[in-house]
Write an enzyme that holds these catalytic residues in place. Structure first.
Site, PDB file in Angstrom:
ATOM      1  N   ARG A  13     -10.290 -11.447   1.275  1.00 41.13           N
ATOM      2  CA  ARG A  13     -11.135 -12.472   0.664  1.00 41.13           C
ATOM      3  C   ARG A  13     -10.445 -13.843   0.686  1.00 41.13           C
ATOM      4  NH1 ARG A  13     -11.418  -9.057  -4.802  1.00 41.13           N
ATOM      5  NH2 ARG A  13     -11.186  -7.404  -3.254  1.00 41.13           N
ATOM      6  N   LYS A  60       0.843  -1.204   0.000  1.00 39.41           N
ATOM      7  CA  LYS A  60       0.000   0.000   0.000  1.00 39.41           C
ATOM      8  C   LYS A  60       0.870   1.243   0.000  1.00 39.41           C
ATOM      9  CE  LYS A  60      -3.975  -1.788   2.612  1.00 39.41           C
ATOM     10  NZ  LYS A  60      -5.011  -1.611   1.592  1.00 39.41           N
TER      11      LYS A  60
HETATM   12  N1  BES Z   1      -8.205  -3.758   4.038  1.00 39.15           N
HETATM   13  C1  BES Z   1      -8.341  -3.323   2.708  1.00 39.15           C
HETATM   14  C2  BES Z   1      -9.636  -2.557   2.454  1.00 39.15           C
HETATM   15  C3  BES Z   1      -9.807  -1.226   3.148  1.00 39.15           C
HETATM   16  C4  BES Z   1      -9.385  -0.068   2.515  1.00 39.15           C
HETATM   17  C5  BES Z   1     -10.427  -1.145   4.352  1.00 39.15           C
HETATM   18  C6  BES Z   1      -9.559   1.159   3.125  1.00 39.15           C
HETATM   19  C7  BES Z   1     -10.622   0.078   4.968  1.00 39.15           C
HETATM   20  C8  BES Z   1     -10.187   1.229   4.351  1.00 39.15           C
HETATM   21  C9  BES Z   1      -8.305  -4.504   1.730  1.00 39.15           C
HETATM   22  O1  BES Z   1      -7.564  -5.580   2.130  1.00 39.15           O
HETATM   23  C10 BES Z   1      -7.734  -3.991   0.459  1.00 39.15           C
HETATM   24  O2  BES Z   1      -6.632  -3.543   0.478  1.00 39.15           O
HETATM   25  N2  BES Z   1      -8.504  -4.064  -0.615  1.00 39.15           N
HETATM   26  C11 BES Z   1      -8.073  -3.578  -1.881  1.00 39.15           C
HETATM   27  C12 BES Z   1      -8.604  -4.514  -2.930  1.00 39.15           C
HETATM   28  C13 BES Z   1      -8.038  -4.266  -4.305  1.00 39.15           C
HETATM   29  C14 BES Z   1      -6.587  -4.625  -4.338  1.00 39.15           C
HETATM   30  C15 BES Z   1      -8.814  -5.086  -5.290  1.00 39.15           C
HETATM   31  C16 BES Z   1      -8.635  -2.175  -2.086  1.00 39.15           C
HETATM   32  O3  BES Z   1      -9.763  -1.928  -1.651  1.00 39.15           O
HETATM   33  O4  BES Z   1      -7.917  -1.336  -2.631  1.00 39.15           O
HETATM   34 ZN    ZN Z   2      -5.506  -5.400   1.582  1.00 41.77          ZN
END
Ligand code: BES
Ligand code: ZN
Ligand code: ZN
Length: 474
Positions: A322, A248
């Site tokens: 997931r 991230k």
């Molecule tokens: N934990 C995150 C989702 C999230 C983002 C929760 C912001 C709370 C606030 C999740 O694991 C994630 O990173 N999802 C990605 C998915 C993408 C790579 C398809 C996302 O939402 O960017």
């Molecule tokens: Zn994630």
């Protein structure tokens, strides 16, 4: 917090300050209207004025809605906490609505996360005396119920707020064991990586590979003899989500300690159902995993075989929730075999926050009636939720050229729904209508305070689910 109920008149009970809620800006009906007008009090939402000479605290509440009242009650308690007054008194006239909302506002509004403050807030424990109009027994019962629910919301908040250096899968397992130790009707099983390996839970295992902390599957159960209904819950307990190798950006990583919010909500729901003594058998499974980088990290391009044999092509290691959930969903369906409902809770997608805003959870599933019931109960409980509908086109965007399914969608749009569609592939055919997926990514954690939630974790998911479960057996 110490709340005491009285069937005496307000004037006959003790309290350093009397709290008066002013509804719909109706100042003219108030005893102190002249002085209130003089100092410019209008009775707007979140407006609080302390008339020290009269020992009164006036609090605005523009609408006669449950959530407005919760917010007003939280403003009152926070104001008193900021003074040196030790007690307050107020009047409650309606047990089911006003009084319930009042208790939510007081108990949830008074929360703050102080563990890492070298100087703790001084006036946290306010004595609250409430004069109740009507049958005091009803009020006492409601107080008992709300104390359980709000205490557990605050426990869920504590878990999600705890920084990742002090909270990892083992800590989560220890908390689950503590819940079971404190309530002899709850049992707790912790399954280690050797179990996960032996049972082909390779998707969940992959996510935790690069962490120095070993992954754990937590299984809490409450099985009362008089159970009328059986419920299966699964929660995402990612104790830290760095994104993994699909790292991230720095600013998005901040607050990812809250990626365990779904798992902590599940622990709080099981604990609440047991403490309320509901005639419900309930199982809570949490996939407690840390998503990190390192030489052993799982990679984009890896193909993982999940517990049910589905092969998953990893294209993004940040879509890890997931992968944890799919194995946990298979585990609970295999383990329990028969049940009435299967709910999962996860801070699953940033897309859910973008689409719905920070205050609303997205609900997905195939059973429209069930979703509607949950939405109704969510609204009564004070949580915002809205349905997100699956559709055939988004369902097809998870195709992989080399495996059964890809862990991300081929389209960048509709990310919450495609994540829900991914989970759907792991819900067995006979359970499709029993399933609801709660994406709590928006409301689980906020960087600024809203309503009766201070900044940080909110305990999202617990109140709406307990309200739903309570109504099943009432
Ligand atoms: N934990 C995150 C989702 C999230 C983002 C929760 C912001 C709370 C606030 C999740 O694991 C994630 O990173 N999802 C990605 C998915 C993408 C790579 C398809 C996302 O939402 O960017
Ligand atoms: Zn994630
Ligand atoms: Zn995550």
């Amino acid at each position: 917090m110490n709340i005491e109920l009285f069937s005496k008149n307000l004037k006959d009970i003790a309290g350093d300050l009397e709290v008066v809620f002013v509804f719909e800006k109706k100042l003219n009906e108030l005893e102190d209207k002249d002085v209130l007008k003089k100092i410019g009090f209008k009775g707007e939402d979140e407006e609080v004025v302390l008339l020290a000479g009269l020992a009164k605290l006036y609090v605005g509440c523009e609408k006669t809605e449950l959530d407005s009242f919760r917010i007003a009650a939280s403003c009152a308690i926070r104001k008193v906490q900021s003074t040196n007054y030790k007690s307050m008194k107020l009047l409650a006239k309606n047990c089911k609505y006003g009084f319930s909302a009042l208790l939510d506002g007081l108990m949830l509004g008074a929360y703050s996360y102080d563990r890492y403050k070298s100087k703790k807030p001084e006036n946290k424990d306010i004595k609250i005396n409430i004069s109740c109009v009507g049958d005091i027994k009803e009020y006492e019962e409601k107080l008992k119920e709300k104390e359980i629910i709000c205490k557990n919301v605050n426990m869920v908040r504590d878990i999600a707020n705890t920084p990742p250096q002090d909270y990892f899968p083992q800590t989560m397992a220890d908390d689950a064991k503590k819940i079971a130790k404190e309530n002899k009707n709850i049992t707790c099983k912790i399954l280690e990586e050797d179990y996960l390996k032996a049972n082909s839970m390779n998707a969940m295992l992959a996510v935790g590979k690069a962490s120095i902390h070993r992954s754990k599957l937590i299984h809490l159960s409450y099985k009362p003899k008089n159970a009328k209904i059986k419920i299966a819950l699964v929660g995402k307990g990612v104790t830290y989500d760095s994104g993994g190798l699909s790292l991230k950006p720095g600013s998005s990583m901040v607050s990812m300690k809250s990626d365990k919010s779904g798992g902590s909500a599940v622990m709080g729901i099981v604990k609440s159902v047991a403490e309320l003594g509901l005639a419900v058998e309930i199982h809570g499974v949490v996939g407690a995993v840390e998503n990190m980088i390192g030489g052993d990290a799982y990679k984009p391009d890896d193909v993982l075989i999940a517990k049910n044999g589905t092969s998953i092509e990893v294209q993004n290691t940040d879509a890890e929730g997931r992968l944890v959930l799919c194995d946990c969903l298979c585990y609970i369906q295999d383990e329990l075999k028969e049940f009435d409902y299967i709910f999962d809770y996860a801070t699953l997608t940033g897309a859910c926050v973008v689409g719905l805003g920070e205050y609303t959870s997205g609900l997905m599933g195939h059973n429209e009636e069930l979703k509607l019931q949950v939405l109704k109960d969510a609204s009564f409980s004070g949580e915002n939720a809205t349905p997100l509908h699956f559709n055939r086109f988004l369902q097809k965007t998870l195709k992989s050229d080399i495996a059964d399914i890809c862990n991300i969608s081929s389209t960048r749009y509709g990310g919450s729904i495609t994540a829900g569609c991914f989970l759907d592939k792991f819900i067995y055919e006979k359970n499709k209508n029993k399933w609801v997926h709660f994406d709590i990514a928006g409301p689980a954690f906020t960087d600024k305070s809203w309503g009766y939630n201070p900044s940080g974790a909110t305990g999202a998911g617990l109140r709406m689910s307990v309200e739903f479960i309570k109504n099943l057996v009432k």
